[in-house]
Design a protein around this motif. Structure first.
Motif, PDB file in Angstrom:
ATOM      1  N   LYS A 197      -8.071  -6.911  -0.159  1.00 29.68           N
ATOM      2  CA  LYS A 197      -7.663  -6.337   1.143  1.00 29.68           C
ATOM      3  C   LYS A 197      -6.050  -6.041   0.349  1.00 29.68           C
ATOM      4  CE  LYS A 197      -8.334  -8.902   5.015  1.00 29.68           C
ATOM      5  NZ  LYS A 197      -8.181 -10.065   5.968  1.00 29.68           N
ATOM      6  N   VAL A 198      -5.681  -4.320   0.927  1.00 32.86           N
ATOM      7  CA  VAL A 198      -4.928  -4.219   0.178  1.00 32.86           C
ATOM      8  C   VAL A 198      -3.983  -3.807   1.868  1.00 32.86           C
ATOM      9  CG1 VAL A 198      -3.562  -1.605  -0.198  1.00 32.86           C
ATOM     10  CG2 VAL A 198      -6.051  -2.533  -1.224  1.00 32.86           C
ATOM     11  N   ALA A 229      -4.628 -14.316  -3.551  1.00 33.37           N
ATOM     12  CA  ALA A 229      -3.101 -13.286  -3.231  1.00 33.37           C
ATOM     13  C   ALA A 229      -2.390 -12.986  -4.780  1.00 33.37           C
ATOM     14  CB  ALA A 229      -2.270 -13.316  -2.200  1.00 33.37           C
ATOM     15  N   ILE A 230      -2.237 -11.849  -5.159  1.00 36.28           N
ATOM     16  CA  ILE A 230      -1.453 -11.278  -5.876  1.00 36.28           C
ATOM     17  C   ILE A 230       0.208 -10.651  -5.607  1.00 36.28           C
ATOM     18  CG2 ILE A 230      -0.672  -9.715  -8.349  1.00 36.28           C
ATOM     19  CD1 ILE A 230      -3.908  -9.327  -8.353  1.00 36.28           C
ATOM     20  N   THR A 231       0.830 -11.716  -5.298  1.00 36.54           N
ATOM     21  CA  THR A 231       2.616 -11.830  -4.843  1.00 36.54           C
ATOM     22  C   THR A 231       3.865 -11.660  -5.888  1.00 36.54           C
ATOM     23  OG1 THR A 231       2.934 -14.159  -4.211  1.00 36.54           O
ATOM     24  CG2 THR A 231       0.890 -12.707  -2.541  1.00 36.54           C
ATOM     25  N   PHE A 272      -6.819   3.141  -1.424  1.00 37.12           N
ATOM     26  CA  PHE A 272      -6.347   2.598   0.463  1.00 37.12           C
ATOM     27  C   PHE A 272      -7.538   3.438   1.467  1.00 37.12           C
ATOM     28  CE2 PHE A 272      -2.791   2.886  -2.504  1.00 37.12           C
ATOM     29  CZ  PHE A 272      -3.007   1.451  -3.092  1.00 37.12           C
ATOM     30  N   SER A 273      -7.953   4.593   0.916  1.00 43.14           N
ATOM     31  CA  SER A 273      -8.752   5.262   2.813  1.00 43.14           C
ATOM     32  C   SER A 273      -9.810   4.277   3.332  1.00 43.14           C
ATOM     33  CB  SER A 273      -8.979   6.497   1.914  1.00 43.14           C
ATOM     34  OG  SER A 273     -10.284   6.419   1.245  1.00 43.14           O
ATOM     35  N   ILE A 295       0.763  -1.350  -0.159  1.00 42.92           N
ATOM     36  CA  ILE A 295       0.307   0.243  -0.253  1.00 42.92           C
ATOM     37  C   ILE A 295       0.728   1.334  -0.100  1.00 42.92           C
ATOM     38  CG2 ILE A 295       0.178   0.122   2.565  1.00 42.92           C
ATOM     39  CD1 ILE A 295      -3.139   1.042   2.391  1.00 42.92           C
ATOM     40  N   ASN A 296       1.821   1.415   0.845  1.00 40.08           N
ATOM     41  CA  ASN A 296       2.422   2.618   0.858  1.00 40.08           C
ATOM     42  C   ASN A 296       4.047   2.597  -0.391  1.00 40.08           C
ATOM     43  OD1 ASN A 296       1.834   3.712   3.306  1.00 40.08           O
ATOM     44  ND2 ASN A 296       2.899   1.952   3.957  1.00 40.08           N
TER      45      ASN A 296
END
Length: 538
Positions: A176-177, A196-198, A304-305, A147-148
């Motif tokens: 879910k981020v 999951a995308i990993t 993201f909020s 996310i960051n």
């Protein structure tokens, strides 16, 4: 000696090796009369590279090596130095598969490494989800990390470019981020999400039993690292620095230890990616130029909020529930039930509202809560209001006989009535004097006098009255307030525990004091204790 400023923001999981290698590079370049000054950015450092370069007082370096893609994709940042860059792609040969991929879209940006992001999942039934298109269609939970940093953003940008804003929004509603990519992988590993995308370095831990991997048909989401060089230094110096930096040993290390893709010719291929034809998904140059940074960040901040809104609304809901007051579920009437469902629905809509308007939703929630409190107050004070809000109580059984008209009014079957009687330990209609359906949906039963069990009162026996047990120790901690209420001190408590062979308060899971000053104790089991082995629980 020439001074060259290099800004480095690259692969965080291998940064210890990177830094050691770069320290050695600084020493070796001194033999070429070059003083290489390296400044590191990203995780573990005071700021990210894109945040620094956004500043008006930012110093533009001679060379940038970065996986922080906002440096190149945010036009407000990239335009600060893009017009004065060498076309590095013309000077350093890269693999044909990379040259023909969407990753290579600007000759000034030399692709160095690529982190492939693929699917991880924990249920073999989801093996058919082998494309991003199928992921968008299926109603399953998804987890992504970063996310960051650029991890989550490259996924969002790629889907937005290829499938449009609406499909992206639908995906994010079930996504879910998380802060880091490893957290997304752990969500799947622990069974909490389906897909999951990993990064492939995590996804390749698949065992094909409870953890699986899929390479999207459209291509792995590409998280590339780019190198650019400013014309503030002569190309001979640029060539010397980069030729010494981009040696095969250094590039191959990332393939062998992190399953990354190296873009330069003559370096190793990553086998998993190669078996999928080195296919990547990355936002097109046309899309990157058409979407302003303001539009992207406004939209992505909405996505993201959701996390931040969820936390704030959670605490607001706690406060409002205290104002409304708590009722046991079994005591809730139909009005209470509807109010609870309505408040829960409003909270959910505020959290996932794509319009990013929280204030109006919160105001509506507060107004609704105040109306609920006002209605509850009127319900207490007014008999008329009480008759309107609360359901009417109805007699269903009188002297062993079922009143079928009232059964029909409530739409209750004879089977449901008999079940409710059994819940009250009544197994025969003949034992029932009255059975009344209360306004909260509970059945009250009055047993016939000759069917009631004998009590001490019936036999004119005197019994001692009972009182509540005072909680003295809970989970190894003394409740000081209850000690004072019980009229005992810690010294007495410790002596009682020692008398029972307990040397430490921490050994006690629970201790209570009854009206006769008798200490009731339940000790903790040891960590090695397994109730399944002792009791045969399956």
């Amino acid at each position: 000696m020439k001074t060259v400023k290099l800004y480095w923001s690259n692969v965080c999981i291998l940064h210890k090796y990177e830094k050691q290698y770069l320290d050695n590079l600084v020493e070796s370049l001194k033999d070429h009369n070059i003083n290489l000054e390296i400044t590191h950015f990203g995780i573990g450092y005071p700021t990210s590279l894109n945040k620094y370069l956004e500043r008006d007082d930012a110093v533009i370096p001679d060379i940038i090596v970065s996986t922080d893609l906002e440096v190149f994709e945010n036009q407000n940042i990239y335009n600060k130095f893009s017009n004065n860059l060498y076309n590095l792609v013309d000077y350093f040969p890269i693999k044909d598969s990379i040259k023909n991929s969407p990753v290579c879209y600007d000759k000034r940006l030399l692709p160095f490494l690529i982190i492939p992001l693929v699917f991880s999942y924990n249920n073999e039934d989801y093996n058919n989800i082998n494309s991003i298109e199928s992921l968008l269609k299926e109603d399953i939970n998804v987890a992504i990390g970063g996310i960051n940093n650029s991890g989550a953003k490259c996924i969002i940008k790629s889907i937005w470019d290829k499938y449009g804003k609406e499909d992206l929004l639908n995906l994010m509603k079930k996504t879910k981020v998380l802060n880091m990519p490893i957290q997304a992988f752990n969500e799947v590993k622990n069974g909490e999400d389906c897909i999951a995308i990993t990064p492939s370095v995590y996804a390749k831990r698949a065992n094909n039993k409870d953890l699986f991997i899929n390479y999207p048909k459209e291509g792995a989401f590409a998280l590339p690292s780019y190198i650019c060089a400013n014309k503030s230094i002569d190309f001979s110096t640029v060539n010397t620095v980069l030729s010494n930096l981009l040696i095969e040993e250094f590039c191959n290390f990332f393939v062998q230890n992190a399953s990354l893709v190296t873009c330069l010719e003559g370096t190793l291929d990553e086998k998993f990616v190669l078996s999928n034809n080195n296919k990547f998904l990355y936002p097109s140059d046309k899309w990157l130029k058409s979407i302003s940074s303001e539009e992207f960040y406004m939209y992505s901040s909405i996505l993201f909020s959701t996390i931040i809104k969820g936390i704030l609304i959670y605490f607001l809901a706690l406060i409002l529930s205290k104002l409304i007051g708590i009722k046991i579920i079994s005591q809730m009437n139909f009005f209470d039930f509807i109010m609870g469902i309505s408040v829960g629905s409003m909270i959910a809509k505020i959290i996932i509202n794509k319009d990013h308007v929280v204030f109006s939703g919160v105001i509506a929630l507060i107004v609704f809560t105040l109306l609920t409190i006002a209605t509850s107050y009127l319900n207490l004070k007014s008999y008329t209001v009480r008759r309107i809000i609360n359901a009417k109580t109805l007699i269903l059984i009188e002297n062993g006989r079922i009143i079928d008209k009232n059964m029909k009014r409530l739409r209750i079957t004879i089977n449901e009535l008999m079940m409710k009687l059994r819940e009250k330990d009544v197994f025969s209609l003949e034992d029932v004097q009255f059975a009344i359906m209360e306004s909260n949906g509970q059945l009250s039963v009055l047993i016939k006098a000759n069917k009631k069990p004998v009590t001490p009162y019936d036999m004119d026996l005197k019994v001692k009255s009972l009182s509540l047990t005072n909680d003295i120790i809970i989970d190894g901690k003394i409740i000081d307030k209850n000690l004072e209420i019980a009229g005992i001190d810690k010294k007495w408590l410790q002596s009682e525990l020692k008398r029972k062979g307990i040397n430490s308060i921490k050994e006690v899971f629970y201790a209570g004091l009854d009206q006769n000053k008798k200490l009731i104790i339940s000790k903790k089991y040891s960590d090695s204790f397994n109730p399944e082995n002792k009791f045969g629980i399956e």
